[in-house]
Write a protein that holds these residues in place. Structure first.
Motif, PDB file in Angstrom:
ATOM      1  N   PRO A   1      36.890  42.312  50.292  1.00 49.44           N
ATOM      2  CA  PRO A   1      35.485  42.720  50.076  1.00 49.44           C
ATOM      3  C   PRO A   1      34.751  41.843  49.067  1.00 49.44           C
ATOM      4  O   PRO A   1      33.618  41.421  49.318  1.00 49.44           O
ATOM      5  N   GLY A   2      35.393  41.574  47.934  1.00 49.45           N
ATOM      6  CA  GLY A   2      34.740  40.754  46.918  1.00 49.45           C
ATOM      7  C   GLY A   2      34.489  39.335  47.377  1.00 49.45           C
ATOM      8  O   GLY A   2      33.413  38.767  47.149  1.00 49.45           O
ATOM      9  N   MET A   3      35.487  38.739  48.056  1.00 50.77           N
ATOM     10  CA  MET A   3      35.377  37.328  48.433  1.00 50.77           C
ATOM     11  C   MET A   3      34.554  37.112  49.699  1.00 50.77           C
ATOM     12  O   MET A   3      34.161  35.985  49.999  1.00 50.77           O
TER      13      MET A   3
ATOM     14  N   GLY B   1      42.610  40.025  35.403  1.00 47.83           N
ATOM     15  CA  GLY B   1      43.066  38.702  35.833  1.00 47.83           C
ATOM     16  C   GLY B   1      42.389  38.259  37.115  1.00 47.83           C
ATOM     17  O   GLY B   1      41.905  37.126  37.222  1.00 47.83           O
ATOM     18  N   GLY B   2      42.333  39.165  38.086  1.00 45.01           N
ATOM     19  CA  GLY B   2      41.753  38.824  39.387  1.00 45.01           C
ATOM     20  C   GLY B   2      40.269  38.562  39.329  1.00 45.01           C
ATOM     21  O   GLY B   2      39.754  37.690  40.030  1.00 45.01           O
ATOM     22  N   MET B   3      39.548  39.308  38.480  1.00 46.57           N
ATOM     23  CA  MET B   3      38.089  39.123  38.428  1.00 46.57           C
ATOM     24  C   MET B   3      37.732  37.745  37.867  1.00 46.57           C
ATOM     25  O   MET B   3      36.793  37.106  38.337  1.00 46.57           O
TER      26      MET B   3
ATOM     27  N   MET C   1      31.853  39.302  36.718  1.00 46.43           N
ATOM     28  CA  MET C   1      31.577  40.722  36.500  1.00 46.43           C
ATOM     29  C   MET C   1      31.543  41.488  37.826  1.00 46.43           C
ATOM     30  O   MET C   1      32.120  42.586  37.946  1.00 46.43           O
ATOM     31  N   LEU C   2      30.882  40.916  38.831  1.00 46.76           N
ATOM     32  CA  LEU C   2      30.790  41.583  40.128  1.00 46.76           C
ATOM     33  C   LEU C   2      32.161  41.668  40.808  1.00 46.76           C
ATOM     34  O   LEU C   2      32.468  42.667  41.472  1.00 46.76           O
ATOM     35  N   CYS C   3      32.975  40.635  40.631  1.00 44.69           N
ATOM     36  CA  CYS C   3      34.342  40.683  41.173  1.00 44.69           C
ATOM     37  C   CYS C   3      35.126  41.827  40.539  1.00 44.69           C
ATOM     38  O   CYS C   3      35.899  42.517  41.206  1.00 44.69           O
ATOM     39  N   GLY C   4      34.912  42.024  39.244  1.00 45.23           N
ATOM     40  CA  GLY C   4      35.570  43.133  38.554  1.00 45.23           C
ATOM     41  C   GLY C   4      35.165  44.471  39.137  1.00 45.23           C
ATOM     42  O   GLY C   4      36.011  45.368  39.297  1.00 45.23           O
TER      43      GLY C   4
ATOM     44  N   LYS D   1      21.266  29.160  35.732  1.00 46.25           N
ATOM     45  CA  LYS D   1      22.460  28.770  36.488  1.00 46.25           C
ATOM     46  C   LYS D   1      23.743  28.920  35.673  1.00 46.25           C
ATOM     47  O   LYS D   1      24.812  29.145  36.229  1.00 46.25           O
ATOM     48  N   VAL D   2      23.618  28.804  34.356  1.00 45.74           N
ATOM     49  CA  VAL D   2      24.789  28.929  33.497  1.00 45.74           C
ATOM     50  C   VAL D   2      25.380  30.337  33.546  1.00 45.74           C
ATOM     51  O   VAL D   2      26.554  30.543  33.239  1.00 45.74           O
ATOM     52  N   LEU D   3      24.575  31.295  33.976  1.00 45.85           N
ATOM     53  CA  LEU D   3      25.042  32.688  34.039  1.00 45.85           C
ATOM     54  C   LEU D   3      25.606  33.064  35.409  1.00 45.85           C
ATOM     55  O   LEU D   3      26.090  34.186  35.586  1.00 45.85           O
ATOM     56  N   HIS D   4      25.566  32.149  36.368  1.00 44.48           N
ATOM     57  CA  HIS D   4      26.056  32.464  37.706  1.00 44.48           C
ATOM     58  C   HIS D   4      27.550  32.798  37.691  1.00 44.48           C
ATOM     59  O   HIS D   4      27.980  33.764  38.337  1.00 44.48           O
ATOM     60  N   ALA D   5      28.327  31.999  36.982  1.00 42.80           N
ATOM     61  CA  ALA D   5      29.784  32.232  36.940  1.00 42.80           C
ATOM     62  C   ALA D   5      30.120  33.562  36.261  1.00 42.80           C
ATOM     63  O   ALA D   5      30.885  34.357  36.818  1.00 42.80           O
ATOM     64  N   PRO D   6      29.563  33.843  35.056  1.00 43.32           N
ATOM     65  CA  PRO D   6      29.843  35.162  34.441  1.00 43.32           C
ATOM     66  C   PRO D   6      29.411  36.339  35.314  1.00 43.32           C
ATOM     67  O   PRO D   6      30.089  37.364  35.349  1.00 43.32           O
ATOM     68  N   LEU D   7      28.281  36.159  36.043  1.00 42.25           N
ATOM     69  CA  LEU D   7      27.812  37.226  36.922  1.00 42.25           C
ATOM     70  C   LEU D   7      28.811  37.469  38.051  1.00 42.25           C
ATOM     71  O   LEU D   7      29.132  38.624  38.382  1.00 42.25           O
TER      72      LEU D   7
END
Length: 322
Positions: A238-240, A98-100, A269-272, A260-266
């Motif tokens: 740390p993530g934010m 949920g958080g990621m 994933m990194l937040c996860g 640029k369309v992949l920026h949000a999914p990236l």
């Protein structure tokens, strides 16, 4: 094997809860995101096994590994105060998935006011549910109090985010990327105390070493809620804070400008990746069951405890929530 289980206490933590590392290991175990996918029938089996272990009536042939697995599922899905099954979204084991998603989208869509308002509202709705689910259930919260805390926290988050967006328009781009964290931190300072205001008004339930209820303390409630606020902000920090720095540098590369369309999914994933480690680390900053000297309580409560128990109760204990 039954002889091996004779001295087994299922409620004794596998790791020392007096140490930070022991608490981190404990929360790595019970906040495992995979437990979110466990079927309801298996969760009910886990609760039954825990209850039978407490009563000393385990089925013949029960293995220690089975009981440990059952306790892991039980701790991840059932409230420690009431024993009731918690909603899936509000469980700490749902914090990573949920958080990621929410953190990733807040960090990606921070430039326009409508996007900021929408994602801060969604995030605070999620946080309100998590805060309510992981409260100290010994202090009931009314629907009116929940609605008020939800409205106040959401308003605080949105106002902070929108206000800081306005102030940072001429600041370096990286500063603007940190606005979502400022909004989340400010909202946590409001959402959690508001959601648990009943504990601050009437006091949190205190118990002795033998789990006997001995009173309610507003001072203990303030300590517990402060620790939860610190843990939640630490969980997100740390993530934010680091991820915007990373994305700011990555987006300068030519190949990143093409996708640029992949920026949000990236970012999701990194937040996860951050949250997999930060959820147990933040939850483990302070013991979930707090120990407090009687001498630190309100004077009238100290007098009541000493009049009834003498010096036999030097410390009190309470569940601070998560």
């Amino acid at each position: 094997m039954q002889a091996d289980l004779s001295g087994f206490n299922i409620d004794t933590p596998r790791w020392d809860q007096c140490t930070f590392l022991g608490r981190v290991k404990h929360f790595f175990n019970i906040t495992d995101p995979r437990t979110v996918l466990v079927p309801e029938r298996e969760l009910d089996w886990a609760k039954l096994m825990v209850e039978k272990s407490r009563m000393g009536t385990m089925p013949p042939g029960t293995q220690v590994e089975q009981l440990l697995y059952a306790k892991k599922l039980y701790d991840s899905a059932f409230h420690p105060d009431t024993g009731e099954k918690m909603n899936v979204i509000g469980r700490m084991s749902f914090q990573v998935p949920g958080g990621m998603i929410l953190t990733g989208f807040m960090l990606q869509f921070y430039r326009t006011v409508p996007a900021v308002v929408f994602w801060q509202w969604v995030n605070q709705s999620f946080n309100a549910l998590v805060n309510y689910t992981n409260r100290n259930a010994a202090s009931p919260t009314s629907i009116r109090q929940m609605a008020l805390s939800y409205f106040t926290a959401t308003t605080t988050a949105v106002a902070t985010a929108v206000g800081m967006n306005m102030l940072t328009k001429r600041a370096p781009p990286l500063v603007g990327r940190w606005v979502p964290f400022a909004a989340v931190a400010a909202a946590n300072c409001v959402n959690i105390p508001m959601m648990r205001q009943q504990e601050l008004i009437q006091g949190i339930c205190l118990k002795d070493r033998n789990h006997n209820e001995i009173g309610h303390s507003r001072r203990a409630a303030a300590i517990g809620i402060t620790q939860v606020v610190i843990s939640r902000i630490t969980m997100a920090a740390p993530g934010m804070i680091l991820l915007p720095v990373l994305m700011e540098r990555l987006e300068k590369f030519h190949f990143m400008k093409k996708v640029k369309v992949l920026h949000a999914p990236l970012q999701v994933m990194l937040c996860g990746c951050f949250l997999i480690f930060m959820v147990p680390v933040a939850c483990g900053l302070f013991p979930q069951i707090c120990e407090l000297p009687v001498s630190f309580l309100e004077p009238e409560l100290q007098d009541t405890i000493r009049a009834k128990y003498g010096e036999n109760v030097p410390y009190v204990y309470f569940n601070k929530g998560l």
